[in-house]
Write an enzyme that holds these catalytic residues in place. Structure first.
Site, PDB file in Angstrom:
ATOM      1  N   LYS A   1       2.224  -2.721   6.096  1.00 24.76           N
ATOM      2  CA  LYS A   1       2.728  -2.539   4.844  1.00 24.76           C
ATOM      3  C   LYS A   1       3.858  -2.105   4.484  1.00 24.76           C
ATOM      4  CE  LYS A   1      -1.504  -3.995   3.402  1.00 24.76           C
ATOM      5  NZ  LYS A   1      -1.875  -5.201   2.596  1.00 24.76           N
TER       6      LYS A   1
ATOM      7  N   SER B   1       1.002  -1.174   0.071  1.00 23.26           N
ATOM      8  CA  SER B   1      -0.035   0.134   0.028  1.00 23.26           C
ATOM      9  C   SER B   1       0.851   1.393  -0.061  1.00 23.26           C
ATOM     10  CB  SER B   1      -0.867   0.117   1.242  1.00 23.26           C
ATOM     11  OG  SER B   1      -1.489   1.266   1.426  1.00 23.26           O
TER      12      SER B   1
ATOM     13  N   TYR C   1      -1.728  -0.406  10.427  1.00 22.73           N
ATOM     14  CA  TYR C   1      -1.898  -0.963   9.003  1.00 22.73           C
ATOM     15  C   TYR C   1      -0.650  -0.780   8.176  1.00 22.73           C
ATOM     16  CZ  TYR C   1      -3.895  -1.396   4.119  1.00 22.73           C
ATOM     17  OH  TYR C   1      -4.297  -1.516   2.801  1.00 22.73           O
TER      18      TYR C   1
HETATM   19  N1  NAP Z   1      -8.592  -0.629  -1.536  1.00 23.58           N
HETATM   20  C1  NAP Z   1      -7.618   0.098  -1.231  1.00 23.58           C
HETATM   21  O1  NAP Z   1      -7.909   1.598  -1.689  1.00 23.58           O
HETATM   22  C2  NAP Z   1      -6.210  -0.450  -0.944  1.00 23.58           C
HETATM   23  C3  NAP Z   1      -5.158   0.398  -0.857  1.00 23.58           C
HETATM   24  C4  NAP Z   1      -3.754  -0.246  -0.655  1.00 23.58           C
HETATM   25  C5  NAP Z   1      -3.659  -1.416  -0.455  1.00 23.58           C
HETATM   26  N2  NAP Z   1      -4.807  -2.124  -0.373  1.00 23.58           N
HETATM   27  C6  NAP Z   1      -4.572  -3.777  -0.096  1.00 23.58           C
HETATM   28  O2  NAP Z   1      -5.368  -4.377  -1.240  1.00 23.58           O
HETATM   29  C7  NAP Z   1      -5.494  -5.724  -0.754  1.00 23.58           C
HETATM   30  C8  NAP Z   1      -6.847  -6.158  -1.037  1.00 23.58           C
HETATM   31  O3  NAP Z   1      -7.960  -5.193  -0.397  1.00 23.58           O
HETATM   32  P1  NAP Z   1      -9.275  -4.775  -1.284  1.00 23.58           P
HETATM   33  O4  NAP Z   1      -9.135  -3.217  -1.318  1.00 23.58           O
HETATM   34  O5  NAP Z   1      -9.226  -5.463  -2.740  1.00 23.58           O
HETATM   35  O6  NAP Z   1     -10.195  -5.120  -0.225  1.00 23.58           O
HETATM   36  P2  NAP Z   1     -11.673  -5.796  -0.295  1.00 23.58           P
HETATM   37  O7  NAP Z   1     -12.438  -5.716  -1.396  1.00 23.58           O
HETATM   38  O8  NAP Z   1     -12.042  -5.811   1.374  1.00 23.58           O
HETATM   39  O9  NAP Z   1     -11.172  -7.422  -0.382  1.00 23.58           O
HETATM   40  C9  NAP Z   1     -10.268  -8.131   0.521  1.00 23.58           C
HETATM   41  C10 NAP Z   1     -10.453  -9.604   0.003  1.00 23.58           C
HETATM   42  O10 NAP Z   1      -9.616 -10.389   1.076  1.00 23.58           O
HETATM   43  C11 NAP Z   1     -10.329 -11.314   1.454  1.00 23.58           C
HETATM   44  N3  NAP Z   1      -9.891 -11.658   2.929  1.00 23.58           N
HETATM   45  C12 NAP Z   1      -9.945 -10.628   3.883  1.00 23.58           C
HETATM   46  N4  NAP Z   1      -9.385 -11.317   4.984  1.00 23.58           N
HETATM   47  C13 NAP Z   1      -9.062 -12.484   4.760  1.00 23.58           C
HETATM   48  C14 NAP Z   1      -8.460 -13.572   5.528  1.00 23.58           C
HETATM   49  N5  NAP Z   1      -8.117 -13.579   6.676  1.00 23.58           N
HETATM   50  N6  NAP Z   1      -8.097 -14.841   4.648  1.00 23.58           N
HETATM   51  C15 NAP Z   1      -8.446 -15.016   3.327  1.00 23.58           C
HETATM   52  N7  NAP Z   1      -9.014 -13.813   2.437  1.00 23.58           N
HETATM   53  C16 NAP Z   1      -9.226 -12.806   3.402  1.00 23.58           C
HETATM   54  C17 NAP Z   1     -11.672 -11.187   1.384  1.00 23.58           C
HETATM   55  O11 NAP Z   1     -12.506 -12.203   1.201  1.00 23.58           O
HETATM   56  P3  NAP Z   1     -13.536 -12.654   2.293  1.00 23.58           P
HETATM   57  O12 NAP Z   1     -14.294 -11.566   3.005  1.00 23.58           O
HETATM   58  O13 NAP Z   1     -14.638 -13.395   1.326  1.00 23.58           O
HETATM   59  O14 NAP Z   1     -12.855 -13.609   3.052  1.00 23.58           O
HETATM   60  C18 NAP Z   1     -11.603 -10.217  -0.025  1.00 23.58           C
HETATM   61  O15 NAP Z   1     -11.542 -11.158  -1.068  1.00 23.58           O
HETATM   62  C19 NAP Z   1      -5.196  -5.668   0.803  1.00 23.58           C
HETATM   63  O16 NAP Z   1      -4.103  -6.329   1.095  1.00 23.58           O
HETATM   64  C20 NAP Z   1      -5.279  -4.396   1.152  1.00 23.58           C
HETATM   65  O17 NAP Z   1      -4.501  -3.940   2.254  1.00 23.58           O
HETATM   66  C21 NAP Z   1      -6.176  -1.862  -0.690  1.00 23.58           C
END
Ligand code: NAP
Length: 258
Positions: free
Chosen positions: A158, A141, A154
């Protein structure tokens, strides 16, 4: 030329929605066979069905060592190889100042965001990549590159994941490449609080003028996983529409518009 992953097998953790689902979709579009994980088998299977014919969903809490091993064992049994691992699942349960977090929230953040990538990488390397080569991509991130109020734990996780990427890159070279993406604010459930009611504050500090979409990050992940990136390792690609570099540029764009 688009990334070509024909004949390759990829595992994406946390792929039932958001960035993980977009990464799985991009890897599949590049010709790969894709395994999508989520905490429940139902969510993983539904996501896999939406991706295409060469996709399988497997339920596995990312920090559950037995579930992780069972998942990797099944991938090897069904497909005979694992060329790509995307450590994408992430969580952010600890809001507020770092000194006010309890140990349970801190530990959960570190377990999912930092320990799980080590666990899954070890399993993939031991099962296939160590002997045959492969590529690991970690979803970090921009929070790992800059400090911010309220999401300190968090961001620390990261930042450590970005350093872990470099560390594993040297430990696993030359057989396995290890890289990361560092997304800015992307329109997913995890970041909903930042854009659902008022996307303005985010888009105003984004030189490219819009929120990120999961596919913006998914295609960068597919590139890093593909042979097109065969001389890139230990790198973190920022995918943020210029958010990290850009408040000045964004301000200029606003004044040009005004
Ligand atoms: N969105 C942003 O702005 C952003 C920015 C920087 C980095 N990120 C990073 O991107 C990655 C994906 O996040 P996202 O934004 O796409 O969030 P999201 O839409 O909430 O998706 C999170 C995914 O992770 C799964 N998950 C959560 N906890 C889990 C666990 N303990 N074991 C297995 N699967 C798990 C969820 O599936 P289920 O709930 O079905 O288990 C879902 O598929 C993360 O590492 C996050 O830190 C996101």
């Amino acid at each position: 030329m688009a990334a070509d992953l024909t004949g390759r097998v990829a595992v994406v953790t946390g792929a039932s929605r958001g960035i993980g689902l977009a990464a799985a979709t991009a890897l599949h579009a590049a010709g790969g066979t894709v395994v999508l994980t989520a905490r429940t088998g139902e969510a993983a299977a539904a996501a896999a069905a939406s991706v295409g014919p060469r996709a399988l969903g497997i339920g596995a809490h990312v920090a559950d060592a037995d579930a992780a091993r069972a998942c990797i064992d099944r991938v090897l049994a069904e497909f005979g190889r694992i060329d790509v691992l995307v450590n994408n699942a992430g969580t952010n349960p600890a809001h507020g100042p770092v000194l006010r977090q309890d140990h349970a929230r801190f530990a959960k953040t570190m377990e999912v965001n930092l320990w799980a990538p080590i666990l899954w990488t070890r399993l993939a390397v031991d099962a296939w990549m160590g002997a045959h080569g492969g590529a690991v991509v970690n979803t970090a991130s921009t929070g790992g590159l800059a400090v911010a109020h309220d999401i300190g734990v968090y961001n620390v996780s990261k930042a450590a994941l970005i350093h872990l990427t470099r560390q594993l890159a040297i430990e696993l070279a030359p057989a396995v490449r290890v890289n990361a993406v560092a997304p800015g604010v992307v329109r997913t459930r995890l970041s909903e609080a930042l854009w659902r009611e008022q996307p303005g504050p985010v888009t105003d500090r984004t030189p490219l003028g819009r929120l990120g979409e999961p596919a913006d990050v998914g295609t960068a992940i597919a590139f890093l996983a593909s042979p097109d990136a065969s001389w890139i390792t230990g790198e973190t690609i920022v995918v943020d529409g210029g958010q990290t570099i850009g408040s000045g540029a964004a301000a200029e764009r606003l004044s040009v518009r005004a």
